[in-house]
Design an enzyme around this catalytic site. Structure first.
Site, PDB file in Angstrom:
ATOM      1  N   MET A 180       0.829  -1.180   0.108  1.00 37.09           N
ATOM      2  CA  MET A 180      -0.097  -0.081  -0.067  1.00 37.09           C
ATOM      3  C   MET A 180       0.978   1.206   0.001  1.00 37.09           C
ATOM      4  N   GLU A 220      -4.318  -4.963 -11.514  1.00 35.64           N
ATOM      5  CA  GLU A 220      -5.130  -3.396 -11.070  1.00 35.64           C
ATOM      6  C   GLU A 220      -4.816  -2.502 -12.516  1.00 35.64           C
ATOM      7  N   TYR A 227      -2.230  -1.689 -14.150  1.00 36.91           N
ATOM      8  CA  TYR A 227      -0.887  -1.236 -14.495  1.00 36.91           C
ATOM      9  C   TYR A 227      -0.443  -1.691 -15.842  1.00 36.91           C
ATOM     10  N   ARG A 248       1.522 -10.428  -8.752  1.00 39.60           N
ATOM     11  CA  ARG A 248       0.301 -10.160  -8.538  1.00 39.60           C
ATOM     12  C   ARG A 248      -0.257 -10.277  -9.611  1.00 39.60           C
ATOM     13  N   HIS A 282      -8.089  -0.010 -11.761  1.00 41.63           N
ATOM     14  CA  HIS A 282      -8.439   1.342 -11.069  1.00 41.63           C
ATOM     15  C   HIS A 282      -9.590   1.795 -11.669  1.00 41.63           C
ATOM     16  N   ARG A 299     -15.716   0.062 -12.851  1.00 37.09           N
ATOM     17  CA  ARG A 299     -16.960   0.771 -12.115  1.00 37.09           C
ATOM     18  C   ARG A 299     -17.579   0.006 -11.069  1.00 37.09           C
ATOM     19  N   ALA A 351      -3.742  -4.995   3.692  1.00 36.15           N
ATOM     20  CA  ALA A 351      -3.102  -3.797   3.860  1.00 36.15           C
ATOM     21  C   ALA A 351      -3.820  -2.804   5.018  1.00 36.15           C
ATOM     22  N   GLN A 359     -10.940   6.643   4.268  1.00 35.74           N
ATOM     23  CA  GLN A 359     -10.939   8.270   4.544  1.00 35.74           C
ATOM     24  C   GLN A 359      -9.531   8.758   4.982  1.00 35.74           C
ATOM     25  N   ARG A 404     -28.690  23.014  -2.145  1.00 38.75           N
ATOM     26  CA  ARG A 404     -29.027  24.262  -2.388  1.00 38.75           C
ATOM     27  C   ARG A 404     -27.909  24.578  -3.636  1.00 38.75           C
ATOM     28  N   ALA A 436     -15.331  11.343  11.473  1.00 37.49           N
ATOM     29  CA  ALA A 436     -14.659  10.625  12.580  1.00 37.49           C
ATOM     30  C   ALA A 436     -13.233  10.615  12.546  1.00 37.49           C
TER      31      ALA A 436
HETATM   32  P1  FAD Z   1     -20.873  12.259  18.658  1.00 34.55           P
HETATM   33  O1  FAD Z   1     -20.573  10.960  17.919  1.00 34.55           O
HETATM   34  O2  FAD Z   1     -21.832  13.100  18.179  1.00 34.55           O
HETATM   35  O3  FAD Z   1     -20.690  12.010  20.050  1.00 34.55           O
HETATM   36  C1  FAD Z   1     -21.265  12.943  21.048  1.00 34.55           C
HETATM   37  C2  FAD Z   1     -21.514  12.063  22.378  1.00 34.55           C
HETATM   38  O4  FAD Z   1     -21.774  12.837  23.531  1.00 34.55           O
HETATM   39  C3  FAD Z   1     -22.830  11.378  22.345  1.00 34.55           C
HETATM   40  O5  FAD Z   1     -22.816  10.083  22.547  1.00 34.55           O
HETATM   41  C4  FAD Z   1     -23.849  12.014  23.374  1.00 34.55           C
HETATM   42  O6  FAD Z   1     -24.808  10.905  23.929  1.00 34.55           O
HETATM   43  C5  FAD Z   1     -22.809  12.744  24.252  1.00 34.55           C
HETATM   44  N1  FAD Z   1     -23.200  13.797  25.014  1.00 34.55           N
HETATM   45  C6  FAD Z   1     -23.794  14.940  24.558  1.00 34.55           C
HETATM   46  N2  FAD Z   1     -23.832  15.780  25.789  1.00 34.55           N
HETATM   47  C7  FAD Z   1     -23.508  15.062  26.874  1.00 34.55           C
HETATM   48  C8  FAD Z   1     -23.481  15.506  28.166  1.00 34.55           C
HETATM   49  N3  FAD Z   1     -24.172  16.692  28.571  1.00 34.55           N
HETATM   50  N4  FAD Z   1     -23.460  14.357  29.081  1.00 34.55           N
HETATM   51  C9  FAD Z   1     -22.924  13.310  28.663  1.00 34.55           C
HETATM   52  N5  FAD Z   1     -22.910  12.893  27.458  1.00 34.55           N
HETATM   53  C10 FAD Z   1     -23.038  13.822  26.410  1.00 34.55           C
HETATM   54  N6  FAD Z   1     -18.101   9.956   9.796  1.00 34.55           N
HETATM   55  C11 FAD Z   1     -16.977   9.595   9.088  1.00 34.55           C
HETATM   56  O7  FAD Z   1     -15.856   9.950   9.206  1.00 34.55           O
HETATM   57  N7  FAD Z   1     -17.265   8.692   8.298  1.00 34.55           N
HETATM   58  C12 FAD Z   1     -18.490   8.042   7.910  1.00 34.55           C
HETATM   59  O8  FAD Z   1     -18.637   7.221   7.251  1.00 34.55           O
HETATM   60  C13 FAD Z   1     -19.684   8.394   8.766  1.00 34.55           C
HETATM   61  N8  FAD Z   1     -20.810   8.043   8.525  1.00 34.55           N
HETATM   62  C14 FAD Z   1     -21.666   8.589   9.366  1.00 34.55           C
HETATM   63  C15 FAD Z   1     -23.015   8.433   9.207  1.00 34.55           C
HETATM   64  C16 FAD Z   1     -23.967   8.548   9.873  1.00 34.55           C
HETATM   65  C17 FAD Z   1     -25.649   8.232   9.771  1.00 34.55           C
HETATM   66  C18 FAD Z   1     -24.106   9.826  10.910  1.00 34.55           C
HETATM   67  C19 FAD Z   1     -24.865  10.383  11.698  1.00 34.55           C
HETATM   68  C20 FAD Z   1     -22.564  10.058  11.030  1.00 34.55           C
HETATM   69  C21 FAD Z   1     -21.474   9.506  10.268  1.00 34.55           C
HETATM   70  N9  FAD Z   1     -20.265  10.141  10.396  1.00 34.55           N
HETATM   71  C22 FAD Z   1     -18.996   9.673   9.538  1.00 34.55           C
HETATM   72  C23 FAD Z   1     -19.893  11.248  11.154  1.00 34.55           C
HETATM   73  C24 FAD Z   1     -19.317  10.932  12.439  1.00 34.55           C
HETATM   74  O9  FAD Z   1     -20.003   9.835  13.084  1.00 34.55           O
HETATM   75  C25 FAD Z   1     -19.082  12.102  13.505  1.00 34.55           C
HETATM   76  O10 FAD Z   1     -18.245  13.017  13.095  1.00 34.55           O
HETATM   77  C26 FAD Z   1     -18.621  11.615  14.727  1.00 34.55           C
HETATM   78  O11 FAD Z   1     -19.505  10.848  15.405  1.00 34.55           O
HETATM   79  C27 FAD Z   1     -18.296  12.939  15.663  1.00 34.55           C
HETATM   80  O12 FAD Z   1     -17.916  12.364  16.844  1.00 34.55           O
HETATM   81  P2  FAD Z   1     -17.957  13.351  18.348  1.00 34.55           P
HETATM   82  O13 FAD Z   1     -17.259  12.453  19.381  1.00 34.55           O
HETATM   83  O14 FAD Z   1     -17.123  14.572  18.193  1.00 34.55           O
HETATM   84  O15 FAD Z   1     -19.499  13.339  18.569  1.00 34.55           O
HETATM   85  P1  NAP Z   2     -22.291  18.097   5.292  1.00 38.31           P
HETATM   86  O1  NAP Z   2     -21.457  17.270   4.543  1.00 38.31           O
HETATM   87  O2  NAP Z   2     -21.922  19.459   5.822  1.00 38.31           O
HETATM   88  O3  NAP Z   2     -23.602  18.306   4.549  1.00 38.31           O
HETATM   89  C1  NAP Z   2     -24.847  18.996   4.934  1.00 38.31           C
HETATM   90  C2  NAP Z   2     -25.812  19.322   3.464  1.00 38.31           C
HETATM   91  O4  NAP Z   2     -26.800  20.024   4.145  1.00 38.31           O
HETATM   92  C3  NAP Z   2     -25.160  19.980   2.327  1.00 38.31           C
HETATM   93  O5  NAP Z   2     -25.610  19.294   1.321  1.00 38.31           O
HETATM   94  C4  NAP Z   2     -25.733  21.491   2.554  1.00 38.31           C
HETATM   95  O6  NAP Z   2     -25.648  21.726   1.042  1.00 38.31           O
HETATM   96  C5  NAP Z   2     -26.959  21.316   3.075  1.00 38.31           C
HETATM   97  N1  NAP Z   2     -27.352  22.317   4.139  1.00 38.31           N
HETATM   98  C6  NAP Z   2     -26.375  23.011   4.789  1.00 38.31           C
HETATM   99  N2  NAP Z   2     -27.129  23.865   5.341  1.00 38.31           N
HETATM  100  C7  NAP Z   2     -28.455  24.003   5.363  1.00 38.31           C
HETATM  101  C8  NAP Z   2     -29.500  24.562   5.317  1.00 38.31           C
HETATM  102  N3  NAP Z   2     -29.774  25.642   6.347  1.00 38.31           N
HETATM  103  N4  NAP Z   2     -30.723  24.354   4.812  1.00 38.31           N
HETATM  104  C9  NAP Z   2     -30.934  23.482   3.986  1.00 38.31           C
HETATM  105  N5  NAP Z   2     -29.543  22.567   3.444  1.00 38.31           N
HETATM  106  C10 NAP Z   2     -28.676  22.983   4.063  1.00 38.31           C
HETATM  107  O7  NAP Z   2     -23.056  17.276   6.668  1.00 38.31           O
HETATM  108  P2  NAP Z   2     -23.565  15.892   6.636  1.00 38.31           P
HETATM  109  O8  NAP Z   2     -24.004  15.361   5.631  1.00 38.31           O
HETATM  110  O9  NAP Z   2     -24.335  16.015   8.035  1.00 38.31           O
HETATM  111  O10 NAP Z   2     -22.565  15.149   7.248  1.00 38.31           O
HETATM  112  C11 NAP Z   2     -21.886  15.433   8.572  1.00 38.31           C
HETATM  113  C12 NAP Z   2     -20.196  14.917   8.434  1.00 38.31           C
HETATM  114  O11 NAP Z   2     -20.216  13.671   8.559  1.00 38.31           O
HETATM  115  C13 NAP Z   2     -19.557  15.323   7.128  1.00 38.31           C
HETATM  116  O12 NAP Z   2     -18.388  16.294   7.273  1.00 38.31           O
HETATM  117  C14 NAP Z   2     -19.295  13.970   6.502  1.00 38.31           C
HETATM  118  O13 NAP Z   2     -17.804  14.033   6.213  1.00 38.31           O
HETATM  119  C15 NAP Z   2     -19.291  12.818   7.421  1.00 38.31           C
HETATM  120  N6  NAP Z   2     -19.801  11.832   7.092  1.00 38.31           N
HETATM  121  C16 NAP Z   2     -18.885  11.370   5.875  1.00 38.31           C
HETATM  122  C17 NAP Z   2     -19.531   9.915   5.697  1.00 38.31           C
HETATM  123  C18 NAP Z   2     -18.460   9.235   4.470  1.00 38.31           C
HETATM  124  O14 NAP Z   2     -18.909   8.269   4.021  1.00 38.31           O
HETATM  125  N7  NAP Z   2     -17.264   9.537   4.305  1.00 38.31           N
HETATM  126  C19 NAP Z   2     -20.704   9.833   5.626  1.00 38.31           C
HETATM  127  C20 NAP Z   2     -21.626  10.453   6.504  1.00 38.31           C
HETATM  128  C21 NAP Z   2     -20.971  11.461   6.848  1.00 38.31           C
HETATM  129  P3  NAP Z   2     -26.519  23.045   0.552  1.00 38.31           P
HETATM  130  O15 NAP Z   2     -26.050  24.247   1.357  1.00 38.31           O
HETATM  131  O16 NAP Z   2     -25.852  23.032  -0.842  1.00 38.31           O
HETATM  132  O17 NAP Z   2     -27.849  22.976   0.378  1.00 38.31           O
HETATM  133 FE1  SF4 Z   3      -9.163   1.203   7.006  1.00 37.65          FE
HETATM  134 FE2  SF4 Z   3     -10.375   3.554   7.192  1.00 37.65          FE
HETATM  135 FE3  SF4 Z   3      -8.236   2.996   8.480  1.00 37.65          FE
HETATM  136 FE4  SF4 Z   3      -8.136   3.182   5.996  1.00 37.65          FE
HETATM  137  S1  SF4 Z   3      -8.871   4.883   7.257  1.00 37.65           S
HETATM  138  S2  SF4 Z   3      -7.099   1.774   7.249  1.00 37.65           S
HETATM  139  S3  SF4 Z   3      -9.966   2.141   5.578  1.00 37.65           S
HETATM  140  S4  SF4 Z   3     -10.239   2.273   9.005  1.00 37.65           S
END
Ligand code: FAD
Ligand code: NAP
Ligand code: SF4
Length: 679
Positions: free
Chosen positions: A35, A174, A176, A224, A262, A265, A320, A349, A570, A665
């Site tokens: 990798m 792949e 290449y 490979r 690479h 699709r 990897a 990511q 939007r 995350a």
């Molecule tokens: P959070 O995960 O929001 O955790 C905050 C925690 O704080 C919660 O458990 C809440 O209960 C707790 N809390 C809040 N206030 C209090 C309090 N006063 N006392 C005690 N506990 C409290 N990110 C990626 O990178 N890749 C992805 O593929 C991806 N997919 C996603 C798919 C979905 C459907 C969603 C919803 C999110 C996804 N994300 C993804 C985004 C990712 O999950 C967030 O960026 C990440 O969880 C943020 O982490 P955090 O710890 O800041 O907050």
């Molecule tokens: P986001 O990526 O910031 O998208 C928010 C969407 O809402 C945008 O399409 C934006 O587009 C729209 N929006 C923003 N303000 C708005 C408003 N006031 N009214 C209407 N539309 C509005 O956020 P997210 O989808 O909530 O994801 C959160 C984070 O989780 C992201 O940073 C993402 O990287 C992560 N995540 C990652 C994955 C992954 O597969 N890697 C999957 C899920 C989440 P317009 O402004 O154009 O409308």
């Molecule tokens: Fe695996 Fe994601 Fe870490 Fe890459 S960033 S090694 S795909 S968990």
């Protein structure tokens, strides 16, 4: 009573059986697959690369394959990219070979000639045919030029031997350079190097033969081989078998499985690809050759690896990314502790997306990966009492690293389970791996002795006596405001994903970020996710289940969508442009197959009983919808910080509580880990 040293491993006997190659033995069946990390391109980064290899070797891998090194300048992946062709380029490699050997692992250098995938104007290919993923058009190489490339491979392999490598991996898959010779898609020659299947494979065979000649009999040659090209006019099965047999005869030691060009699709490694999706193609080759075969792609846990080996489908497994996520993967498996493994969730990511953005690779779950020399979790000499509020990814990373360092950590979460938003992510079809991340952190909390207080909403008062307070409270979903945004049809994504709201047959999603896309996938799939059923997944994407067709392609047969879904944003342009470099296209293709209608440049005019009224350009229309699901981003959840400030108590903010915009995350875990390393 302890077992004798050579007794089979009681947990994974096949995975830990040594492999005798005749002149050398691999200690187990785990190959750390090649990798590119971005540390290969400059000799000054080799000490960092060595530290990265050293941790994986110490963690028990059998053999490491480096990222790709070109045998000459025309074979570069990118200008001034990794290459081994001059004697003075040998010395820095000795750091790498020493690092692997000190840890008891073997190490091979990957020889990768990029061919028409080279991102530079010097690139060459069998024929002048541009790759769809590269702006540069290659020069068709002359017959003399081909001879020079074969020489370059042999020369480079000799230098690798001088550097202390146990062998080389010749990258023949792949899409290449070598693969471009073997496939009719890219080889339209009519000379000694093209025109018939035998002539198309001659280049590959000559390279193996000459490398063997140059390096002697006691040198590992991994080849490979592309077992599935997954592109039109790719190889077909009888041609692949003939290549494998000729490569064996030419002197290879091991054949590794390559899956998909690479430019294919069909996804081959992202998280929605079923685990071990392609091992059956390696199994199909097994009776045709006598060399050990490596299988690969989406093998991330020991039970999966053991199952494949026990069934006789392959002799080794290549991983990897799983070893990026956890350098101790092999050791934990050996000890029968798979629950301690930090399992790669195949998100791409921080690894592949970084490499494609010309950044050093790392891992979303393990920010130390490729940063081993810089991000060090040292034991503390002055343990503190640390309160962390929020057990989402940011809080979990911070708590476990701080506790590992010797601090006394209390972790609060208002919810009844750890994981924060990962508990929603894991419900998305194709994102089942997020369960593993939560399992890993649960185990880690226990191991490091974090005092976990679930179901506890922390208040400022409760935190008064801690030495350090970390606010990791995450986010609150952003509300929208337009006429009717308080209509009963308008619901938030959390209520949809948690099952609180049963969404009707017609749904409109507002916001097309990562979460909007995920919600669209959630709403279009009913029942078990195809990721958990290989046959359904192959049918959806169009992979020939018997692997007989040319390129192994079949007609894709997507399952009908569970609902009619619109996905809106939007901003002008097509939704999904900001998704991950290496995974965004998969999400877009998935939704297209589910007939999700995606619109950019939308103005939201209002919601009423008829549905959502929008304007795009000058055209107004009503989208009849049972539900309008708001996925419009997030705002930081900070009320706790305000209360702490009122008490005069300082706090650190991490994750979404710090900055919600573009939070993912990767950032949350990185920030939590780095703060914990500094406390
Ligand atoms: P959070 O995960 O929001 O955790 C905050 C925690 O704080 C919660 O458990 C809440 O209960 C707790 N809390 C809040 N206030 C209090 C309090 N006063 N006392 C005690 N506990 C409290 N990110 C990626 O990178 N890749 C992805 O593929 C991806 N997919 C996603 C798919 C979905 C459907 C969603 C919803 C999110 C996804 N994300 C993804 C985004 C990712 O999950 C967030 O960026 C990440 O969880 C943020 O982490 P955090 O710890 O800041 O907050
Ligand atoms: P986001 O990526 O910031 O998208 C928010 C969407 O809402 C945008 O399409 C934006 O587009 C729209 N929006 C923003 N303000 C708005 C408003 N006031 N009214 C209407 N539309 C509005 O956020 P997210 O989808 O909530 O994801 C959160 C984070 O989780 C992201 O940073 C993402 O990287 C992560 N995540 C990652 C994955 C992954 O597969 N890697 C999957 C899920 C989440 P317009 O402004 O154009 O409308
Ligand atoms: Fe695996 Fe994601 Fe870490 Fe890459 S960033 S090694 S795909 S968990």
């Amino acid at each position: 009573m302890s077992l004798p040293a050579d007794a089979p491993n009681p947990h994974y006997p096949h995975l830990f059986a040594p492999l005798d190659l005749g002149f050398t033995t691999l200690r187990n069946r785990v190959l750390m697959g090649s990798m590119h990390t971005g540390l290969e391109d400059r000799a000054r980064d080799f000490p960092r690369l060595a530290a990265y290899f050293a941790e994986r070797a110490a963690g028990g891998v059998g053999m490491i394959v480096t990222g790709g090194f070109a045998p000459n300048v025309v074979g570069w992946l990118k200008p001034f990219g990794s290459k081994l062709s001059w004697p003075w380029e040998v010395r820095p490699h000795k750091f790498l070979t020493k690092a692997a050997h000190d840890g008891g692992a073997k190490i091979c250098l990957q020889l990768l000639h990029a061919g028409r995938y080279g991102y530079h104007p010097l690139q060459v290919a069998p024929s002048k045919i541009k790759a769809p993923i590269n702006p540069f058009t290659p020069r068709a190489i002359s017959a003399r030029g081909i001879e020079r490339q074969v020489d370059a491979y042999a020369h480079s392999a000799r230098l690798a031997r001088e550097a202390g490598y146990d062998g080389v991996e010749i990258m023949g898959s792949e899409g290449y350079f070598i693969n471009e010779f073997t496939a009719p898609r890219t080889n339209r020659r009519n000379d000694a190097w093209g025109g018939t299947p035998e002539k198309r494979m001659r280049f590959a065979v000559e390279i193996v033969r000459r490398v063997r000649e140059a390096c002697g009999p006691d040198f590992i040659i991994v080849y490979r081989l592309s077992l599935l090209d997954l592109v039109e006019d790719g190889n077909q099965w009888d041609e692949i078998v003939a290549q494998a047999q000729a490569i064996e005869k030419a002197g290879a030691t091991i054949i590794n499985t390559g899956i998909g060009w690479h430019e294919a699709r069909i996804p081959t490694i992202v998280t929605s690809v079923p685990r071990a999706a392609f091992v059956d193609v390696t199994a199909k080759l097994k009776p045709c050759v006598s060399l050990p075969l490596v299988t690969s792609n989406r093998i991330n846990m020991p039970d999966v690896a053991e199952g494949v080996l026990a069934a006789g489908k392959a002799d080794l497994v290549s991983m990897a990314r799983p070893l990026l996520a956890d350098p101790q993967w092999v050791e934990k498996a050996r000890a029968g502790q798979p629950q301690r493994i930090n399992t790669c969730i195949a998100c791409n990511q921080a690894c592949l997306d970084h490499v494609f953005e010309n950044k050093v690779a790392s891992c979303l779950l393990n920010p130390r990966a490729c940063h081993e020399t810089e991000l060090v979790y040292r034991k503390t000499y002055s343990p503190k009492r640390i309160a962390i509020v929020g057990a989402g990814p940011a809080g979990l990373a911070c708590a476990t690293v701080a506790a590992e360092r010797g601090h006394r950590v209390t972790l609060f979460d208002a919810a009844g389970e750890i994981g924060g938003q990962f508990n929603y992510a894991k419900r998305i079809p194709g994102k089942e791996e997020f369960h593993e991340a939560i399992r890993y952190f649960a185990n880690r909390l226990e191991q490091t002795g974090v005092d976990l207080k679930l179901g506890t909403t922390a208040t400022a008062e409760m935190l008064r006596d801690f030495d350090e307070v970390v606010v990791a409270t995450g986010i609150v979903p952003r509300k929208v405001s337009f006429p009717g945004s308080d209509h009963a049809k308008v619901v938030g994504y959390l209520d949809v994903l948690s099952g609180k709201v049963a969404v009707g047959r017609r749904a409109v999603i507002i916001g097309a970020g990562g979460i909007g896309f995920d919600v669209a996938e959630f709403l279009t799939v009913e029942g078990e996710s195809p990721t958990l059923d290989k046959a359904r997944w192959m049918a959806e994407w169009g992979v020939d289940p018997g692997f007989e067709a040319r390129g192994s392609l079949a007609r894709p047969r997507p399952e009908p969508p569970a609902r009619e879904v619109w996905l809106l944003q939007r901003s002008p342009g097509a939704p999904g442009r900001k998704l991950g470099k290496t995974s965004g296209w998969v999400h877009r293709a998935t939704l297209k197959a589910k007939r999700v209608q995606m619109l950019g440049g939308v103005e939201y005019l209002g919601v009423d009983d008829a549905g959502l009224r929008i304007r795009v350009g000058d055209v107004e229309q009503v989208l009849p919808a049972d539900h309008v699901v708001v996925c419009a981003g997030q705002e930081p959840r900070r009320e706790l910080q305000a209360a702490l400030q009122a008490l005069g108590k300082a706090a650190h903010l991490i994750g979404g509580a710090d900055v919600a915009t573009e939070l993912d995350a990767k950032r949350a875990i990185d920030q939590g880990s780095r703060l914990a390393a500094a406390l």
